[in-house]
Design a protein around this motif. Structure first.
Motif, PDB file in Angstrom:
ATOM      1  N   ASN A 488       0.841  -1.187   0.000  1.00 16.08           N
ATOM      2  CA  ASN A 488       0.000   0.000   0.000  1.00 16.08           C
ATOM      3  C   ASN A 488       0.884   1.247   0.000  1.00 16.08           C
ATOM      4  O   ASN A 488       2.073   1.168   0.270  1.00 16.08           O
ATOM      5  N   GLY A 489       0.300   2.379  -0.323  1.00 20.21           N
ATOM      6  CA  GLY A 489       1.049   3.628  -0.342  1.00 20.21           C
ATOM      7  C   GLY A 489       2.174   3.618  -1.352  1.00 20.21           C
ATOM      8  O   GLY A 489       2.148   2.888  -2.346  1.00 20.21           O
ATOM      9  N   ALA A 490       3.181   4.444  -1.093  1.00 15.92           N
ATOM     10  CA  ALA A 490       4.304   4.586  -2.017  1.00 15.92           C
ATOM     11  C   ALA A 490       5.496   3.742  -1.613  1.00 15.92           C
ATOM     12  O   ALA A 490       6.583   3.893  -2.166  1.00 15.92           O
ATOM     13  N   TYR A 491       5.297   2.833  -0.682  1.00 13.15           N
ATOM     14  CA  TYR A 491       6.414   2.101  -0.113  1.00 13.15           C
ATOM     15  C   TYR A 491       6.869   0.959  -1.017  1.00 13.15           C
ATOM     16  O   TYR A 491       6.069   0.338  -1.711  1.00 13.15           O
ATOM     17  N   ASN A 492       8.187   0.677  -0.951  1.00 13.27           N
ATOM     18  CA  ASN A 492       8.759  -0.447  -1.690  1.00 13.27           C
ATOM     19  C   ASN A 492       8.914  -1.676  -0.797  1.00 13.27           C
ATOM     20  O   ASN A 492       9.429  -2.694  -1.242  1.00 13.27           O
ATOM     21  N   SER A 493       8.518  -1.554   0.450  1.00  8.32           N
ATOM     22  CA  SER A 493       8.540  -2.682   1.372  1.00  8.32           C
ATOM     23  C   SER A 493       7.172  -3.365   1.384  1.00  8.32           C
ATOM     24  O   SER A 493       6.241  -2.930   0.709  1.00  8.32           O
ATOM     25  N   LYS A 520       4.697  -9.408  -9.683  1.00  8.02           N
ATOM     26  CA  LYS A 520       4.270  -8.005  -9.698  1.00  8.02           C
ATOM     27  C   LYS A 520       2.980  -7.823  -8.912  1.00  8.02           C
ATOM     28  O   LYS A 520       2.027  -8.585  -9.069  1.00  8.02           O
ATOM     29  N   ASN A 521       2.977  -6.811  -8.075  1.00  9.58           N
ATOM     30  CA  ASN A 521       1.772  -6.470  -7.339  1.00  9.58           C
ATOM     31  C   ASN A 521       0.786  -5.796  -8.277  1.00  9.58           C
ATOM     32  O   ASN A 521       1.101  -4.790  -8.906  1.00  9.58           O
ATOM     33  N   ASN A 522      -0.409  -6.372  -8.401  1.00  8.96           N
ATOM     34  CA  ASN A 522      -1.386  -5.875  -9.373  1.00  8.96           C
ATOM     35  C   ASN A 522      -1.783  -4.429  -9.124  1.00  8.96           C
ATOM     36  O   ASN A 522      -1.959  -3.646 -10.055  1.00  8.96           O
ATOM     37  N   GLU A 523      -1.936  -4.053  -7.871  1.00  4.14           N
ATOM     38  CA  GLU A 523      -2.428  -2.715  -7.553  1.00  4.14           C
ATOM     39  C   GLU A 523      -1.338  -1.658  -7.656  1.00  4.14           C
ATOM     40  O   GLU A 523      -1.564  -0.564  -8.179  1.00  4.14           O
ATOM     41  N   MET A 524      -0.135  -1.963  -7.199  1.00  2.08           N
ATOM     42  CA  MET A 524       0.947  -0.976  -7.174  1.00  2.08           C
ATOM     43  C   MET A 524       1.869  -1.059  -8.387  1.00  2.08           C
ATOM     44  O   MET A 524       2.658  -0.144  -8.628  1.00  2.08           O
ATOM     45  N   GLY A 525       1.779  -2.158  -9.137  1.00  7.10           N
ATOM     46  CA  GLY A 525       2.620  -2.293 -10.326  1.00  7.10           C
ATOM     47  C   GLY A 525       4.096  -2.452 -10.015  1.00  7.10           C
ATOM     48  O   GLY A 525       4.949  -2.109 -10.838  1.00  7.10           O
ATOM     49  N   LYS A 526       4.429  -2.957  -8.835  1.00  5.95           N
ATOM     50  CA  LYS A 526       5.823  -3.102  -8.427  1.00  5.95           C
ATOM     51  C   LYS A 526       6.221  -4.571  -8.410  1.00  5.95           C
ATOM     52  O   LYS A 526       5.420  -5.437  -8.041  1.00  5.95           O
ATOM     53  N   THR A 527       7.489  -4.832  -8.795  1.00  3.23           N
ATOM     54  CA  THR A 527       7.981  -6.193  -8.978  1.00  3.23           C
ATOM     55  C   THR A 527       9.000  -6.541  -7.906  1.00  3.23           C
ATOM     56  O   THR A 527       9.907  -5.742  -7.608  1.00  3.23           O
ATOM     57  N   GLU A 541       9.117  -0.283  -8.886  1.00  2.00           N
ATOM     58  CA  GLU A 541       8.461  -0.036 -10.171  1.00  2.00           C
ATOM     59  C   GLU A 541       9.372  -0.401 -11.331  1.00  2.00           C
ATOM     60  O   GLU A 541       8.935  -0.985 -12.324  1.00  2.00           O
ATOM     61  N   GLU A 542      10.646  -0.026 -11.256  1.00  2.00           N
ATOM     62  CA  GLU A 542      11.604  -0.339 -12.315  1.00  2.00           C
ATOM     63  C   GLU A 542      12.322  -1.644 -12.003  1.00  2.00           C
ATOM     64  O   GLU A 542      12.546  -1.984 -10.843  1.00  2.00           O
ATOM     65  N   ILE A 543      12.698  -2.366 -13.066  1.00  2.00           N
ATOM     66  CA  ILE A 543      13.507  -3.572 -12.890  1.00  2.00           C
ATOM     67  C   ILE A 543      14.962  -3.109 -12.800  1.00  2.00           C
ATOM     68  O   ILE A 543      15.638  -2.888 -13.795  1.00  2.00           O
ATOM     69  N   LYS A 544      15.438  -2.928 -11.565  1.00  2.00           N
ATOM     70  CA  LYS A 544      16.765  -2.350 -11.352  1.00  2.00           C
ATOM     71  C   LYS A 544      17.664  -3.243 -10.497  1.00  2.00           C
ATOM     72  O   LYS A 544      18.807  -2.892 -10.238  1.00  2.00           O
ATOM     73  N   ALA A 545      17.140  -4.360 -10.060  1.00  2.00           N
ATOM     74  CA  ALA A 545      17.928  -5.266  -9.223  1.00  2.00           C
ATOM     75  C   ALA A 545      17.784  -6.689  -9.752  1.00  2.00           C
ATOM     76  O   ALA A 545      17.576  -6.903 -10.945  1.00  2.00           O
ATOM     77  N   ILE A 546      17.875  -7.688  -8.881  1.00  2.00           N
ATOM     78  CA  ILE A 546      17.919  -9.091  -9.305  1.00  2.00           C
ATOM     79  C   ILE A 546      16.536  -9.725  -9.176  1.00  2.00           C
ATOM     80  O   ILE A 546      15.953  -9.752  -8.092  1.00  2.00           O
ATOM     81  N   LEU A 547      16.031 -10.243 -10.299  1.00  2.00           N
ATOM     82  CA  LEU A 547      14.779 -11.007 -10.249  1.00  2.00           C
ATOM     83  C   LEU A 547      15.062 -12.383  -9.646  1.00  2.00           C
ATOM     84  O   LEU A 547      16.074 -13.019  -9.965  1.00  2.00           O
ATOM     85  N   PRO A 548      14.184 -12.877  -8.791  1.00  2.00           N
ATOM     86  CA  PRO A 548      14.445 -14.150  -8.119  1.00  2.00           C
ATOM     87  C   PRO A 548      13.977 -15.355  -8.927  1.00  2.00           C
ATOM     88  O   PRO A 548      13.319 -15.229  -9.968  1.00  2.00           O
ATOM     89  N   PHE A 549      14.305 -16.525  -8.413  1.00  2.00           N
ATOM     90  CA  PHE A 549      13.760 -17.800  -8.872  1.00  2.00           C
ATOM     91  C   PHE A 549      12.768 -18.289  -7.818  1.00  2.00           C
ATOM     92  O   PHE A 549      12.859 -17.923  -6.640  1.00  2.00           O
ATOM     93  N   LEU A 550      11.854 -19.144  -8.223  1.00  2.00           N
ATOM     94  CA  LEU A 550      10.971 -19.821  -7.280  1.00  2.00           C
ATOM     95  C   LEU A 550      11.294 -21.317  -7.287  1.00  2.00           C
ATOM     96  O   LEU A 550      11.379 -21.942  -8.353  1.00  2.00           O
TER      97      LEU A 550
END
Length: 553
Positions: A488-493, A520-527, A541-550
């Motif tokens: 929620n809000g503008a947080y990246n946590s 990706k969070n549907n509401e905030m658009g953050k990955t 919002e931007e892909i600027k770090a490491i995408l994980p594996f599952l």
């Protein structure tokens, strides 16, 4: 040397105000309803980052741009009456010398802050012309610093209060507004300059940044709120004081693997006792390594004292490497702290570093002399302690105890179905599995990842690191044993709720061609991504770090 120090107690900051980066209806809107991490009222602005420079340690980097007259440095960590502080001076051999040198903070994470201020205390003395003080001793901010101060873009900050410049009495700087840098990572630089005619001394202490974001790790203190207490217990290594030697080598300080490659010698310049070990430097990184230990799953703290062996200085790094069948796992998988502490030969520096093992692992503990400048260093009083782990073999008389949590095998997936998963990032330091939020907190970044070994598309890791993923309308929910993860809000946590939230809890999960996943969070658009600088998982919002594996159980 100080002649007068703290003639009066420096007043604790009691007034604290912000100018918001944006209009905010409530005073401090922190996810979860409070600053403490577990809800409640907001009565105090959190400290995001602070340093007191005690114990002769700091995370600041010292960057010399111009040194003349035989100067080899300007900045150092000093202490007086057991109080640590940063000290800058270009006065050498009874003369002033022209210089420019910076003390640069680590990256301060304001990515989820809407307001923040900087404050510190400082003293200035020995200037031949005090009218130049505010031009020669300045404070700056940068968002693109990468290690070269000359290449970075810096903006000068306005310091409300300067000392008189004629004594070692500290004064408070006053609040310095950092709201311009909210939403970013920012570096704070203390810039010292001098001339051949004018070179005063500048001392800086009690560096503090407060705001409404997520607190960072403060050097020498446990993280807040997610880091467990500092491990304590008996020393797991023998001859960490380097008092026992055989055939000119310290007992037990020889790995059966290639982890040991440095030339060692006995030194009578000791932190305690009679001896320390001198680790020779060279044009290549050289390593002092302890004999192999097989350790149980748990969190470990390695501590030691070190200093440069000569006036040339030295740089040290430290950590461990996994050893399998007497060989380095993966060929070169050294897992270092990567702090690159700079050392002088005038005083001993206390070093400590924590790491976590998710499974029983054979390791060689290493201390590395970094090739630049590649100069000798001394090491003494080394220890390895733990509160929840221990030695399985390799010298321990304690029988192996059952693991306190179940360890399971998880397999890399290329499609998502309902089940139990671990989130794993591949970094230069190896594979790291995300740890859920601590049970007593309901928001924050996913800190304290655990090191895991990847083998043919599988990892073994404690089930305490697992998340449950379930298909729902519009995407998936993600939860741990305590609750659902949402944003929620503008947080990246992340925020977490024991009950299904009304919004912000639906995630789209896509498996990419390289088998990483975009969550990706549907509401905030953050990955969700892993940030190596802050060693935590967040959503951006931007892909600027490491995408994980599952990996699925």
């Amino acid at each position: 040397m100080k002649k007068i120090f703290f003639s009066m107690l420096v007043a604790t900051m009691t007034a604290f105000s912000f100018t918001s980066c944006e209009d905010v209806p409530a005073a401090y809107e922190i996810p979860g309803g409070g600053n403490g991490g577990n809800g409640g009222s907001t009565t105090e602005v959190p400290t995001l980052y602070s340093e007191t420079f005690d114990n002769n340690t700091t995370a600041f980097e010292f960057k010399d741009v111009n040194l003349t007259g035989g100067l080899t440095r300007v900045w150092k960590v000093a202490s007086y009456n057991n109080n640590g502080y940063l000290n800058a001076s270009a006065f050498l051999n009874n003369a002033s010398h022209a210089s420019e040198s910076w003390a640069v903070s680590p990256a301060i994470n304001l990515s989820d802050s809407k307001k923040a201020v900087l404050a510190f205390s400082h003293a200035i003395n020995k200037l031949s012309d005090v009218s130049t003080m505010k031009d020669m001793m300045t404070v700056w901010a940068s968002t693109d610093y990468t290690g070269d101060v000359s290449a970075a873009t810096w903006k000068q900050l306005v310091v409300p209060n300067y000392p008189a410049g004629t004594s070692w009495t500290f004064v408070e700087s006053g609040d310095i507004d950092l709201t311009e840098y909210c939403g970013n990572k920012v570096y704070i630089g203390f810039k010292y300059t001098s001339t051949d005619e004018n070179s005063g001394g500048w001392e800086v202490d009690n560096f503090t940044i407060k705001g409404d974001g997520t607190p960072m790790v403060t050097p020498g203190k446990p993280d807040t709120p997610d880091t467990p207490d500092t491990p304590a217990g008996s020393n797991l290594v023998s001859n960490g004081d380097f008092e026992a030697w055989t055939n000119s080598l310290p007992n037990n300080w020889k790995s059966a693997s290639s982890a040991s490659n440095a030339k060692l010698s006995q030194s009578t310049d000791a932190h305690s006792g009679k001896y320390s070990v001198c680790v020779a430097g060279s044009a290549k990184n050289q390593r002092l390594a302890y004999k192999e230990l097989t350790l149980k799953p748990g969190t470990y703290k390695m501590s030691f004292y070190t200093k440069a062996a000569t006036a040339d200085g030295a740089v040290v790094d430290y950590g461990y490497v996994k050893v399998v069948d007497g060989k380095i796992s993966g060929g070169n998988d050294y897992i270092y702290a990567k702090k690159y502490d700079k050392l002088t030969n005038t005083e001993w520096t206390a070093i400590s570093h924590e790491f976590t093992l998710a499974e029983k692992t054979t390791v060689a503990l290493v201390i590395a002399v970094i090739k630049n400048p590649g100069k000798d260093l001394l090491v003494d009083d080394f220890s390895l302690t733990t509160a929840d782990g221990g030695v399985v073999d390799g010298g321990s008389t304690e029988p192996d105890q059952p693991e306190t949590s179940t360890t399971s095998t998880y397999t890399l997936v290329n499609q998502i179905t309902d089940g139990t998963y671990v989130l794993v990032a591949k970094t230069d330091a190896g594979y790291l599995a995300a740890s859920p939020l601590a049970a007593t907190y309901n928001y924050g970044y996913l800190k304290n990842p655990v090191s895991v070994t990847e083998s043919n598309g599988t990892v073994k890791v404690s089930d305490a690191n697992a998340f449950t993923i379930k298909k729902v309308d519009g995407g998936y929910t993600i939860q741990d044993a305590t609750g659902y993860y949402f944003m929620n809000g503008a947080y990246n946590s992340f925020s977490r709720s024991a009950e299904l939230p009304a919004s912000g809890h639906i995630w789209t999960i896509t498996v990419n061609s390289d088998k990483t996943v975009s969550i990706k969070n549907n509401e905030m658009g953050k990955t969700i991504q892993y940030d190596t600088e802050f060693t935590s998982f967040g959503a951006y919002e931007e892909i600027k770090a490491i995408l994980p594996f599952l990996y699925k159980k």
